[in-house]
Design a protein around this motif. Structure first.
Motif, mmCIF file in Angstrom:
data_model
loop_
_atom_site.group_PDB
_atom_site.id
_atom_site.type_symbol
_atom_site.label_atom_id
_atom_site.label_comp_id
_atom_site.label_asym_id
_atom_site.label_seq_id
_atom_site.Cartn_x
_atom_site.Cartn_y
_atom_site.Cartn_z
ATOM 1 N N VAL A 1 7.233 3.073 34.989
ATOM 2 C CA VAL A 1 6.584 4.087 34.152
ATOM 3 C C VAL A 1 7.657 5.059 33.671
ATOM 4 O O VAL A 1 8.446 5.553 34.481
ATOM 5 N N ILE A 2 7.660 5.320 32.377
ATOM 6 C CA ILE A 2 8.600 6.284 31.814
ATOM 7 C C ILE A 2 7.816 7.251 30.940
ATOM 8 O O ILE A 2 6.977 6.837 30.142
ATOM 9 N N LEU A 3 8.052 8.544 31.111
ATOM 10 C CA LEU A 3 7.428 9.544 30.254
ATOM 11 C C LEU A 3 8.504 10.433 29.646
ATOM 12 O O LEU A 3 9.562 10.620 30.231
ATOM 13 N N THR A 4 8.215 10.938 28.461
ATOM 14 C CA THR A 4 9.201 11.722 27.730
ATOM 15 C C THR A 4 8.625 13.074 27.327
ATOM 16 O O THR A 4 7.419 13.303 27.386
ATOM 17 N N LYS A 5 9.486 13.950 26.903
ATOM 18 C CA LYS A 5 9.044 15.206 26.317
ATOM 19 C C LYS A 5 8.556 14.948 24.887
ATOM 20 O O LYS A 5 8.764 13.864 24.326
ATOM 21 N N HIS A 6 7.907 15.954 24.300
ATOM 22 C CA HIS A 6 7.425 15.802 22.937
ATOM 23 C C HIS A 6 7.403 17.150 22.228
ATOM 24 O O HIS A 6 7.507 18.199 22.856
ATOM 25 N N HIS A 7 7.293 17.091 20.928
ATOM 26 C CA HIS A 7 7.042 18.287 20.126
ATOM 27 C C HIS A 7 5.542 18.416 19.903
ATOM 28 O O HIS A 7 4.862 17.438 19.595
ATOM 29 N N LYS A 8 5.044 19.611 20.077
ATOM 30 C CA LYS A 8 3.653 19.919 19.783
ATOM 31 C C LYS A 8 3.628 20.717 18.484
ATOM 32 O O LYS A 8 4.197 21.802 18.412
ATOM 33 N N GLN A 9 3.003 20.152 17.467
ATOM 34 C CA GLN A 9 3.012 20.796 16.153
ATOM 35 C C GLN A 9 1.590 21.191 15.738
ATOM 36 O O GLN A 9 0.681 20.359 15.726
ATOM 37 N N TYR A 10 1.431 22.481 15.388
ATOM 38 C CA TYR A 10 0.139 22.983 14.926
ATOM 39 C C TYR A 10 0.090 22.873 13.407
ATOM 40 O O TYR A 10 0.862 23.517 12.695
ATOM 41 N N LEU A 11 -0.811 22.032 12.921
ATOM 42 C CA LEU A 11 -0.870 21.761 11.492
ATOM 43 C C LEU A 11 -1.352 22.960 10.685
ATOM 44 O O LEU A 11 -1.045 23.086 9.506
ATOM 45 N N SER A 12 -2.100 23.872 11.332
ATOM 46 C CA SER A 12 -2.646 25.023 10.614
ATOM 47 C C SER A 12 -1.579 26.042 10.222
ATOM 48 O O SER A 12 -1.693 26.707 9.195
ATOM 49 N N ASN A 13 -0.522 26.152 11.036
ATOM 50 C CA ASN A 13 0.502 27.161 10.749
ATOM 51 C C ASN A 13 1.940 26.641 10.833
ATOM 52 O O ASN A 13 2.885 27.399 10.661
ATOM 53 N N GLY A 14 2.098 25.351 11.109
ATOM 54 C CA GLY A 14 3.429 24.754 11.164
ATOM 55 C C GLY A 14 4.213 25.068 12.420
ATOM 56 O O GLY A 14 5.377 24.687 12.550
ATOM 57 N N LYS A 15 3.594 25.752 13.370
ATOM 58 C CA LYS A 15 4.274 26.126 14.610
ATOM 59 C C LYS A 15 4.671 24.887 15.398
ATOM 60 O O LYS A 15 3.875 23.969 15.579
ATOM 61 N N LEU A 16 5.901 24.866 15.880
ATOM 62 C CA LEU A 16 6.437 23.719 16.610
ATOM 63 C C LEU A 16 6.881 24.164 17.999
ATOM 64 O O LEU A 16 7.661 25.107 18.141
ATOM 65 N N ILE A 17 6.364 23.510 19.034
ATOM 66 C CA ILE A 17 6.664 23.884 20.417
ATOM 67 C C ILE A 17 7.195 22.673 21.171
ATOM 68 O O ILE A 17 6.676 21.558 21.020
ATOM 69 N N LYS A 18 8.215 22.891 21.985
ATOM 70 C CA LYS A 18 8.722 21.823 22.840
ATOM 71 C C LYS A 18 7.892 21.762 24.124
ATOM 72 O O LYS A 18 7.552 22.784 24.705
ATOM 73 N N SER A 19 7.577 20.551 24.559
ATOM 74 C CA SER A 19 6.790 20.400 25.774
ATOM 75 C C SER A 19 7.632 20.719 27.005
ATOM 76 O O SER A 19 8.866 20.743 26.959
#
Length: 305
Positions: free
Chosen positions: A114-132
Motif C-alpha cells: 500500500v502506498i499513499l501520497t500527499k495531494h493538493h486540495k483546491q477550492y473551485l469557488s475561490n481558487g484556494k490551494l492547500i497542501k495536504s
C-alpha cells in the motif's frame, strides 16, 4: 497484463472529465490500463468516453451501467481490473504527471503493498490551494491516518490487488458517506508493508470551503455510522490487543468527537441544534487527550459548544 489498473467512476462530471482522463494518459509511467465506468450519467460523459476509447483502444476499457453509486461502481471496477495494483481517481480530480511513477518506485524499493501520497486540495469557488498533511508520529500509519495526521484522499493511493482479494476488502455500498475512510482503514489494518510518498501527486477539487450543505447536522450521524463500522471491523480483525486498543481509542475518543464538534459549530443556527447537542454528548464525552495539540484545540472547541 498491465501492472496498474486506474479506476474512474463517472457520474455527470463531463465538465471536468477530459482533464481527469488526460492526467492519467499523460503519466510518465505507462504500464497501466484505464477503466472508465459511466454510472448512469445524463450529461455528455458517454460522448467523452467514446472519444478517448477511439484514440486509445488498447489502453482504455469502458463500461456503462444504470446509476448505482460510487461505491458499487468502484467495486465493479475492481472486479474487471487486470492490474497487479489498483488506484482510484474521481472524475473531477487529477493525477500529477509522476503519480504512478513515484508510487511504483515505492513498490520496487520497499516491496510496499500500500502506498499513499500527499495531494493538493483546491477550492473551485475561490481558487484556494492547500497542501495536504502527512506527518507520521507513531509506528502505526493507520493510527496516524485515523488521528488526521495523514490526510490522504481517495485519489492518492496505490494498493496491491491481492491484499484486497485475500481480505475481501471492498467499498460498503450501504454507506452514503465515509465509505472511503472505512475502506482505507480496512486496507491499512491488513497491509503488511505500507509506505508513503511525501510529495503532492494528485489534485482533489472541492466546491465551496466549509459550506453548510457539505457539513450539515445529518453528516454527524453518517460519521457515527461509518466510525461504528470501523470500530467493529478493527475489533474483529485486529489480533494485536495493544494495537486494537490504540486504534479503537483513536476512533472513539478523538476522531468521532472531533467530527461531531466540528459540524456542531458550523450548525449552531440550525433548527433543533440544542436537541442534537444533547443527544450527541454521549459521544463527545468519550473525548480523551490522545492527539497532542489537536486534542487541546478540540477540548477548547468542546467548551465553546
Amino acid at each position: 497484463m498491465p501492472k496498474i489498473s486506474v479506476i474512474i467512476p463517472i457520474y455527470n462530471k463531463g465538465n471536468r472529465l477530459k482533464t481527469t482522463i488526460q492526467s492519467v494518459l499523460d503519466q510518465s509511467y505507462q504500464d497501466f490500463e484505464l477503466i472508465l465506468i459511466n454510472d448512469g450519467s445524463t450529461d455528455n460523459t458517454d460522448e467523452i468516453i467514446q472519444f478517448y476509447k477511439e484514440q486509445y483502444p488498447t489502453k482504455i476499457n469502458c463500461y456503462s451501467q444504470t446509476n448505482k453509486g460510487v461505491s458499487a461502481t468502484r467495486n465493479f471496477g475492481m472486479t474487471v481490473s487486470k492490474g497487479d495494483y489498483i488506484s482510484f481517481l474521481d472524475a473531477d480530480d487529477s493525477y500529477h504527471r509522476d503519480f504512478l511513477q513515484e508510487t511504483m518506485a515505492q513498490v520496487n524499493e520497499k516491496c510496499s503493498d500500500v502506498i499513499l501520497t500527499k495531494h493538493h486540495k483546491q477550492y473551485l469557488s475561490n481558487g484556494k490551494l492547500i497542501k495536504s498533511k502527512m506527518k507520521t508520529n507513531s509506528r502505526d500509519i493507520l493510527k496516524d491516518f485515523i488521528l488526521g495526521k495523514i490526510d490522504a484522499n481517495t485519489d492518492s493511493w496505490l494498493i496491491k490487488k491481492t491484499l484486497l482479494n485475500n481480505h475481501q476488502i471492498c467499498f460498503n455500498e450501504a454507506l452514503t458517506f465515509g465509505e472511503d475512510m472505512l475502506f482505507f482503514i480496512e486496507v491499512l489494518l491488513n497491509a503488511q508493508n505500507p509506505s508513503s510518498v511525501l510529495k503532492e501527486l494528485t489534485t482533489y477539487n472541492i466546491g465551496v470551503e466549509d459550506s453548510l450543505s457539505s457539513n450539515s447536522v445529518d453528516k454527524i450521524y453518517k460519521d457515527i455510522e461509518w466510525i461504528t463500522l470501523a470500530v467493529q471491523y478493527i475489533s474483529k480483525h485486529c489480533n494485536d490487543e495493544a494495537r486494537k486498543l490504540a486504534l479503537v481509542g483513536a476512533l472513539e475518543s478523538y476522531r468521532l468527537p472531533a467530527a461531531i464538534v466540528y459540524r456542531l459549530h458550523l450548525n449552531k443556527e440550525a433548527e433543533n441544534y440544542s436537541e442534537h447537542k444533547t443527544a450527541l454528548m454521549k459521544y463527545i464525552n468519550k473525548f480523551r487527550f490522545n492527539n497532542g495539540l489537536r486534542s487541546i484545540k478540540l477540548f477548547k472547541a468542546i467548551r465553546l459548544l
